[in-house]
Write a protein that holds these residues in place. Structure first.
Motif, PDB file in Angstrom:
ATOM      1  N   GLY A 156     -12.269   6.923 -11.525  1.00 54.51           N
ATOM      2  CA  GLY A 156     -12.003   7.091 -10.317  1.00 54.51           C
ATOM      3  C   GLY A 156     -13.090   6.307  -9.431  1.00 54.51           C
ATOM      4  N   SER A 157     -12.833   6.551  -8.060  1.00 61.59           N
ATOM      5  CA  SER A 157     -13.680   5.801  -7.140  1.00 61.59           C
ATOM      6  C   SER A 157     -13.559   6.432  -5.771  1.00 61.59           C
ATOM      7  CB  SER A 157     -13.224   4.142  -6.981  1.00 61.59           C
ATOM      8  OG  SER A 157     -12.189   4.273  -6.507  1.00 61.59           O
ATOM      9  N   LYS A 158     -14.495   6.279  -4.946  1.00 60.84           N
ATOM     10  CA  LYS A 158     -14.602   6.849  -3.471  1.00 60.84           C
ATOM     11  C   LYS A 158     -15.175   5.749  -2.544  1.00 60.84           C
ATOM     12  CE  LYS A 158     -16.398  11.365  -4.779  1.00 60.84           C
ATOM     13  NZ  LYS A 158     -17.620  12.542  -4.447  1.00 60.84           N
ATOM     14  N   ASN A 159     -14.608   5.910  -1.283  1.00 60.93           N
ATOM     15  CA  ASN A 159     -14.996   5.076  -0.296  1.00 60.93           C
ATOM     16  C   ASN A 159     -14.942   3.425  -0.528  1.00 60.93           C
ATOM     17  OD1 ASN A 159     -15.394   7.542   1.126  1.00 60.93           O
ATOM     18  ND2 ASN A 159     -17.576   7.492   0.164  1.00 60.93           N
ATOM     19  N   GLU A 160     -14.179   2.959  -1.449  1.00 62.11           N
ATOM     20  CA  GLU A 160     -13.813   1.642  -1.623  1.00 62.11           C
ATOM     21  C   GLU A 160     -12.720   0.946  -0.741  1.00 62.11           C
ATOM     22  OE1 GLU A 160     -13.680  -1.785  -4.821  1.00 62.11           O
ATOM     23  OE2 GLU A 160     -14.193   0.064  -5.482  1.00 62.11           O
ATOM     24  N   TRP A 161     -11.594   1.986  -0.598  1.00 63.42           N
ATOM     25  CA  TRP A 161     -10.321   1.667   0.111  1.00 63.42           C
ATOM     26  C   TRP A 161     -10.101   2.325   1.102  1.00 63.42           C
ATOM     27  CZ3 TRP A 161      -8.363  -3.191  -1.193  1.00 63.42           C
ATOM     28  CH2 TRP A 161      -8.941  -3.475  -2.308  1.00 63.42           C
ATOM     29  N   GLY A 162     -11.242   3.249   1.595  1.00 69.06           N
ATOM     30  CA  GLY A 162     -10.708   4.287   2.738  1.00 69.06           C
ATOM     31  C   GLY A 162     -11.346   5.523   2.389  1.00 69.06           C
ATOM     32  N   MET A 163     -10.871   6.472   3.197  1.00 69.42           N
ATOM     33  CA  MET A 163     -11.336   7.907   2.736  1.00 69.42           C
ATOM     34  C   MET A 163     -11.081   8.514   1.784  1.00 69.42           C
ATOM     35  SD  MET A 163     -13.742   8.069   5.340  1.00 69.42           S
ATOM     36  CE  MET A 163     -14.184   9.852   5.044  1.00 69.42           C
ATOM     37  N   VAL A 164      -9.758   8.094   1.476  1.00 74.97           N
ATOM     38  CA  VAL A 164      -8.903   9.004   0.250  1.00 74.97           C
ATOM     39  C   VAL A 164      -9.387   8.124  -1.220  1.00 74.97           C
ATOM     40  CG1 VAL A 164      -6.687   9.236  -0.798  1.00 74.97           C
ATOM     41  CG2 VAL A 164      -6.838   8.830   1.744  1.00 74.97           C
ATOM     42  N   PRO A 165     -10.234   9.219  -1.898  1.00 82.02           N
ATOM     43  CA  PRO A 165     -10.651   8.859  -3.258  1.00 82.02           C
ATOM     44  C   PRO A 165      -9.875   8.679  -4.290  1.00 82.02           C
ATOM     45  CG  PRO A 165     -10.985  11.155  -2.849  1.00 82.02           C
ATOM     46  CD  PRO A 165     -10.459  10.631  -1.537  1.00 82.02           C
ATOM     47  N   MET A 166      -9.980   7.958  -5.261  1.00 80.17           N
ATOM     48  CA  MET A 166      -9.063   7.905  -6.411  1.00 80.17           C
ATOM     49  C   MET A 166      -9.556   8.887  -7.492  1.00 80.17           C
ATOM     50  SD  MET A 166      -7.826   4.895  -8.739  1.00 80.17           S
ATOM     51  CE  MET A 166      -8.756   4.653  -9.754  1.00 80.17           C
ATOM     52  N   PRO A 167      -8.781   9.568  -7.823  1.00 81.05           N
ATOM     53  CA  PRO A 167      -9.422  10.844  -8.880  1.00 81.05           C
ATOM     54  C   PRO A 167      -9.438  10.146 -10.206  1.00 81.05           C
ATOM     55  CG  PRO A 167      -7.064  11.038  -8.488  1.00 81.05           C
ATOM     56  CD  PRO A 167      -7.383  10.074  -7.685  1.00 81.05           C
TER      57      PRO A 167
ATOM     58  N   LYS B 151       1.019  -1.149   0.086  1.00 78.54           N
ATOM     59  CA  LYS B 151      -0.028   0.184   0.237  1.00 78.54           C
ATOM     60  C   LYS B 151       0.898   1.271   0.053  1.00 78.54           C
ATOM     61  CE  LYS B 151      -3.483   2.297   2.933  1.00 78.54           C
ATOM     62  NZ  LYS B 151      -4.062   2.927   1.936  1.00 78.54           N
ATOM     63  N   ILE B 152       0.436   2.440  -0.687  1.00 78.88           N
ATOM     64  CA  ILE B 152       1.279   3.421  -0.802  1.00 78.88           C
ATOM     65  C   ILE B 152      -0.068   4.364  -0.331  1.00 78.88           C
ATOM     66  CG2 ILE B 152       2.416   5.349  -2.025  1.00 78.88           C
ATOM     67  CD1 ILE B 152       3.454   2.953  -3.840  1.00 78.88           C
ATOM     68  N   VAL B 153      -0.619   5.317  -1.156  1.00 84.90           N
ATOM     69  CA  VAL B 153      -1.706   5.972  -0.838  1.00 84.90           C
ATOM     70  C   VAL B 153      -2.893   5.143  -1.097  1.00 84.90           C
ATOM     71  CG1 VAL B 153      -3.086   8.030  -1.593  1.00 84.90           C
ATOM     72  CG2 VAL B 153      -0.665   8.272  -1.773  1.00 84.90           C
ATOM     73  N   GLY B 154      -2.845   4.425  -2.281  1.00 86.48           N
ATOM     74  CA  GLY B 154      -4.044   3.588  -2.609  1.00 86.48           C
ATOM     75  C   GLY B 154      -3.639   2.141  -2.269  1.00 86.48           C
ATOM     76  N   PRO B 155      -4.544   0.882  -2.382  1.00 86.99           N
ATOM     77  CA  PRO B 155      -3.976  -0.290  -2.202  1.00 86.99           C
ATOM     78  C   PRO B 155      -3.060  -0.809  -3.129  1.00 86.99           C
ATOM     79  CG  PRO B 155      -6.357  -0.193  -3.354  1.00 86.99           C
ATOM     80  CD  PRO B 155      -5.713   1.026  -3.217  1.00 86.99           C
ATOM     81  N   SER B 156      -2.312  -1.994  -2.757  1.00 87.14           N
ATOM     82  CA  SER B 156      -1.407  -2.647  -3.576  1.00 87.14           C
ATOM     83  C   SER B 156      -2.416  -3.139  -4.764  1.00 87.14           C
ATOM     84  CB  SER B 156      -0.612  -3.720  -3.126  1.00 87.14           C
ATOM     85  OG  SER B 156      -1.286  -4.798  -2.775  1.00 87.14           O
ATOM     86  N   TYR B 157      -1.868  -3.296  -5.877  1.00 86.80           N
ATOM     87  CA  TYR B 157      -2.329  -4.267  -7.036  1.00 86.80           C
ATOM     88  C   TYR B 157      -2.683  -5.511  -6.674  1.00 86.80           C
ATOM     89  CZ  TYR B 157      -1.005  -0.329  -9.952  1.00 86.80           C
ATOM     90  OH  TYR B 157      -0.755   1.052 -10.488  1.00 86.80           O
ATOM     91  N   LYS B 158      -1.873  -6.275  -5.733  1.00 87.32           N
ATOM     92  CA  LYS B 158      -2.425  -7.561  -5.373  1.00 87.32           C
ATOM     93  C   LYS B 158      -3.522  -7.700  -4.472  1.00 87.32           C
ATOM     94  CE  LYS B 158       1.956  -9.862  -6.041  1.00 87.32           C
ATOM     95  NZ  LYS B 158       3.159 -10.583  -5.504  1.00 87.32           N
ATOM     96  N   ASP B 159      -3.487  -6.526  -3.608  1.00 83.80           N
ATOM     97  CA  ASP B 159      -4.810  -6.224  -2.649  1.00 83.80           C
ATOM     98  C   ASP B 159      -6.020  -6.180  -3.457  1.00 83.80           C
ATOM     99  OD1 ASP B 159      -3.242  -6.779  -0.348  1.00 83.80           O
ATOM    100  OD2 ASP B 159      -3.268  -4.681  -0.038  1.00 83.80           O
TER     101      ASP B 159
END
Length: 100
Positions: free
Chosen positions: A69-80, A39-47
């Motif tokens: 993009g997506s929101k609230n799937e992996w926590g509070m930080v959205p993927m733009p 994990k960096i900011v978003g999840p690892s590709y393996k996760d």
């Protein structure tokens, strides 16, 4: 001997596609927030693969999230949303889903 050469050629072609997709991920700045195995900011590709890889339509769904993009799937930080074409998003999704 011909079969060995054919298999070698196929292996090189398949590896080239994988490398090209990793290069695309780097070029589109995906690797700024994601890594193959941590994990960096978003999840690892393996996760991502572990959570969504077995779902029906996983490749298309992942491509849509890469592009839109997506929101609230992996926590509070959205993927733009990402500046990728539909073909690039599909290529990236297919590559990510190979990273088990």
């Amino acid at each position: 001997m011909k079969h060995c050469i054919a298999l070698l050629g196929l292996s090189v072609a398949m590896m080239g596609g994988a490398l090209a997709s990793e290069d695309l991920a780097k070029a589109k700045n995906c690797m700024t927030c994601h890594s193959v195995d941590k994990k960096i900011v978003g999840p690892s590709y393996k996760d991502i693969v572990a959570k969504r890889g077995a779902e029906k339509g996983a490749e298309a769904a992942l491509a849509a999230k890469i592009k839109g993009g997506s929101k609230n799937e992996w926590g509070m930080v959205p993927m733009p949303p990402n500046n990728v074409s539909d073909a690039e998003a599909a290529t990236l999704a297919k590559w990510v889903l190979t990273l088990k």
